[in-house]
Design a protein around this motif. Structure first.
Motif, mmCIF file in Angstrom:
data_model
loop_
_atom_site.group_PDB
_atom_site.id
_atom_site.type_symbol
_atom_site.label_atom_id
_atom_site.label_comp_id
_atom_site.label_asym_id
_atom_site.label_seq_id
_atom_site.Cartn_x
_atom_site.Cartn_y
_atom_site.Cartn_z
ATOM 1 N N MET A 223 0.822 -1.203 0.000
ATOM 2 C CA MET A 223 0.000 0.000 0.000
ATOM 3 C C MET A 223 0.860 1.259 0.000
ATOM 4 N N ASP A 258 -15.291 0.372 -11.374
ATOM 5 C CA ASP A 258 -14.329 -0.703 -11.634
ATOM 6 C C ASP A 258 -13.108 -0.159 -12.371
ATOM 7 N N ALA A 261 -10.897 0.974 -9.740
ATOM 8 C CA ALA A 261 -10.203 -0.155 -9.107
ATOM 9 C C ALA A 261 -9.068 -0.674 -9.976
ATOM 10 N N ARG A 262 -9.238 -0.591 -11.303
ATOM 11 C CA ARG A 262 -8.175 -1.027 -12.214
ATOM 12 C C ARG A 262 -7.037 -0.018 -12.279
ATOM 13 N N PRO A 266 -4.576 1.680 -3.630
ATOM 14 C CA PRO A 266 -5.968 1.238 -3.641
ATOM 15 C C PRO A 266 -6.897 2.385 -4.030
ATOM 16 N N LEU B 44 -22.953 -5.221 -5.577
ATOM 17 C CA LEU B 44 -22.643 -4.290 -6.665
ATOM 18 C C LEU B 44 -22.978 -4.850 -8.039
ATOM 19 N N ARG B 251 -16.959 -1.210 4.605
ATOM 20 C CA ARG B 251 -15.864 -0.701 3.767
ATOM 21 C C ARG B 251 -15.029 -1.859 3.206
ATOM 22 N N ILE B 254 -16.729 -3.295 0.182
ATOM 23 C CA ILE B 254 -16.481 -2.478 -1.021
ATOM 24 C C ILE B 254 -15.076 -2.746 -1.561
ATOM 25 N N MET B 255 -14.101 -2.776 -0.665
ATOM 26 C CA MET B 255 -12.719 -3.020 -1.098
ATOM 27 C C MET B 255 -12.589 -4.417 -1.702
ATOM 28 N N ASP B 258 -13.425 -4.283 -5.230
ATOM 29 C CA ASP B 258 -12.310 -3.822 -6.069
ATOM 30 C C ASP B 258 -11.421 -5.009 -6.457
ATOM 31 N N ALA B 261 -12.923 -6.344 -9.468
ATOM 32 C CA ALA B 261 -12.605 -5.517 -10.642
ATOM 33 C C ALA B 261 -11.185 -5.761 -11.122
ATOM 34 N N ARG B 262 -10.282 -6.066 -10.202
ATOM 35 C CA ARG B 262 -8.900 -6.356 -10.581
ATOM 36 C C ARG B 262 -8.762 -7.756 -11.190
ATOM 37 N N PHE B 292 -6.117 0.231 9.655
ATOM 38 C CA PHE B 292 -7.378 -0.079 8.970
ATOM 39 C C PHE B 292 -7.259 0.159 7.470
ATOM 40 N N LEU B 293 -6.556 1.234 7.095
ATOM 41 C CA LEU B 293 -6.368 1.487 5.659
ATOM 42 C C LEU B 293 -5.613 0.311 5.021
ATOM 43 N N GLU B 294 -4.640 -0.227 5.729
ATOM 44 C CA GLU B 294 -3.901 -1.364 5.178
ATOM 45 C C GLU B 294 -4.817 -2.592 5.052
ATOM 46 N N CYS B 296 -7.924 -2.437 4.401
ATOM 47 C CA CYS B 296 -8.721 -2.140 3.200
ATOM 48 C C CYS B 296 -7.952 -2.539 1.942
ATOM 49 N N HIS B 297 -6.695 -2.138 1.893
ATOM 50 C CA HIS B 297 -5.840 -2.474 0.748
ATOM 51 C C HIS B 297 -5.773 -3.992 0.561
#
Lengths: 343, 343
Positions: A223, A258, A261-262, A266, B44, B251, B254-255, B258, B261-262, B292-294, B296-297
């Motif tokens: 990250m 999306d 996200a690509r 992050p 989603l 959250r 949602i992550m 992503d 999407a990847r 927390f951000l990590e 999420c990543h």
């Protein structure tokens, strides 16, 4: 013949205007539709700021908008849509309610209050005036990318952020395009290098033509954030000329996310207010299911491309401590911006 | 010592059970928490099917779940959670309401009714029984991936889909893991080749170690779908041992999207019911903001890895016209599955 500027203004009836204040280190971008456009949107970041966005939900009554606004200034920037409404009213535009017309102008903001610009504006924020100015400057032709409009004050984890755009034509001849102000907490580039995450989708070296690195290591995918403050949020819009329902426009907004996200690693963090609007001008016929699915696919790839272009085209703000631009760090890898060469 | 199976069961207190019927070409996966886990989720995709998912919204009262269920069978598969509830009730589990306990079991389904399996089950769908069976089989140890459980009947645009999982440990020592049944309308692999979109995030050759192709062409990024029928939907869950609020769990969901999407191109189509659940066992302390951000990543990257593993580990269904598995197409590129070798 259709123009191919590789910009959202490749869609007939779509105008873009920018207002930029370099001393402030911020600005406003407005996307104006020549007629009300069926619209929706989706907020997937955790810290959004917006104005008139609730109506974009497919369950809500108002189905068309006159314009979208992106601005810097965090929640202060929400004044900008007021300036755009003033311009639209002056032009006789708006949703008719009895004898009056109410311009419908959803807006999203990004947080650029900590970028070194002069934010001491006193009682009156400059955003309302910049909104009006951007509206009056709106063109259906070429507009600049990078450090301009809502992208003026934008930053990312690795390089200066900015305003990006890209367009595409589907196999059935429908146009779809994206515009985005890239101010992500994360990074649009891979690790510490020059390569953009969006490279698999790049067209005609529109952001340098570097491709992906030959090897992507664990160190490249750990990250990277611009910091723990909340100076974040990427805001974009997808527009197509296909005739869509509000529900279908909402789907394009999700597909645009999306693309976030690509393109960003992050994206969608709790400190990002990541928002995508979507609109259909309806100047082309309704797509059948396969054609709509392809539009969805392109919504993702065109947004990923627009994000990379926003960073690629950016220049550093003329303020102390400004974040470095990609083209300053890699002058030998950059080419002069050549818009309009997409096939 | 912490186990490192590279599975969601690396999280203490998380059990996974599968029930699989190869003749049916479908199955059920249950994720059971040894104690109620703070949970949320996000839908989603455009064509979801679910059960007790409305309570996952952060605005809703019930904040913890006993289990998550993934199943095949499209909306018929929604019987599965009933079987899991029966097992939980038998075990004395559930949200206490006066004298009774109500097991809270959000479920999502995927559409696998067109994969060649025998779906002539008459009046009573087999999913409730499979839900109970999966619950009784739940283990906190090693479980198989690929063509098993909710991944049994799964397919993608390019290769047989399946059940995937992956785990990670953040720099602050928090664990986070994903489990996913990959049944996307789109593709987890690049173009017509063997490379997975998730390659930048791969750990220890967990899905073949091929990296990305040296060149990704426009032909590789054009839309590939398994067809225009709606046999789609990818469903996953992110679980961490960090103590989170329901809002924070949302959250992570949602992550996790992503990560879809990847890993998938495209994901989140109008015919995909793409859903991600998220839960916190709370057995580790509350993370501070950077931690927390990590998380999420990692929610994004661990989900992307799990999706690739689901396809990589899959084998073809033993039915006529079954979709080819990655390892059948690329026997020389595949290695025998070696779970548990993550650092």
């Amino acid at each position: 013949m259709a123009r191919v500027l590789n910009l959202i203004t490749d869609i007939e009836g779509v105008l873009v205007g920018n207002a930029t204040n370099f001393k402030l280190g911020s600005g406003v971008t407005v996307i104006v539709f020549d007629e009300p456009a069926t619209a929706s949107g989706a907020v997937l970041g955790g810290a959004p700021g917006g104005r008139d966005t609730a109506l974009l939900d497919p369950s809500m009554t108002v189905g068309a908008v006159d314009a979208f606004v992106f601005s810097g200034g965090s929640a202060f920037g929400l004044d900008a849509a007021g300036g755009v409404q003033a311009g639209l009213r002056e032009a006789g535009r708006g949703f008719p309610v009895g004898d009056v017309k109410v311009p419908i102008v959803p807006q999203a903001i990004l947080m650029d209050l900590l970028n070194g610009g002069d934010k001491d504006w006193g009682l009156q924020s400059p955003y309302r005036e910049m909104g009006y100015e951007a509206f009056k400057a709106a063109t259906n032709g070429r507009f600049a990318l990078g450090t301009i409009g809502a992208g003026a004050g934008a930053t990312t984890a690795s390089f200066k952020g900015g305003l990006g755009s890209a367009s595409a034509v589907t196999n059935t001849g429908l146009k779809i395009a994206a515009i985005v102000a890239v101010n992500a907490l994360g990074s649009a580039t891979v690790g510490e290098g020059p390569h953009f995450w969006s490279a698999p989708f790049e067209q005609n070296a529109e952001f340098g033509g570097l491709g992906l690195p030959s090897l992507i290591s664990d160190a490249d995918t750990c990250m990277r954030l611009k910091g723990m403050n909340t100076a974040a949020t990427t805001i974009g819009a997808i527009v197509t000329d296909a005739q869509l329902t509000k529900q279908e426009a909402h789907r394009l907004a999700i597909m645009g996310h999306d693309g976030f996200a690509r393109a960003l690693l992050p994206a969608h963090l709790p400190l990002d207010g990541d928002t995508v609007f979507a609109a259909s001008t309806g100047k082309k016929p309704r797509p059948d299911l396969p054609a709509f699915l392809e539009l969805c696919h392109f919504a993702t790839t065109v947004m990923a491309r627009a994000i990379a272009r926003g960073v690629y085209e950016a220049t550093a703000l003329p303020v102390a401590g400004a974040q470095q631009a990609w083209q300053t760090r890699y002058p030998d890898r950059a080419r002069s911006p050549k818009q309009g060469d997409i096939a």
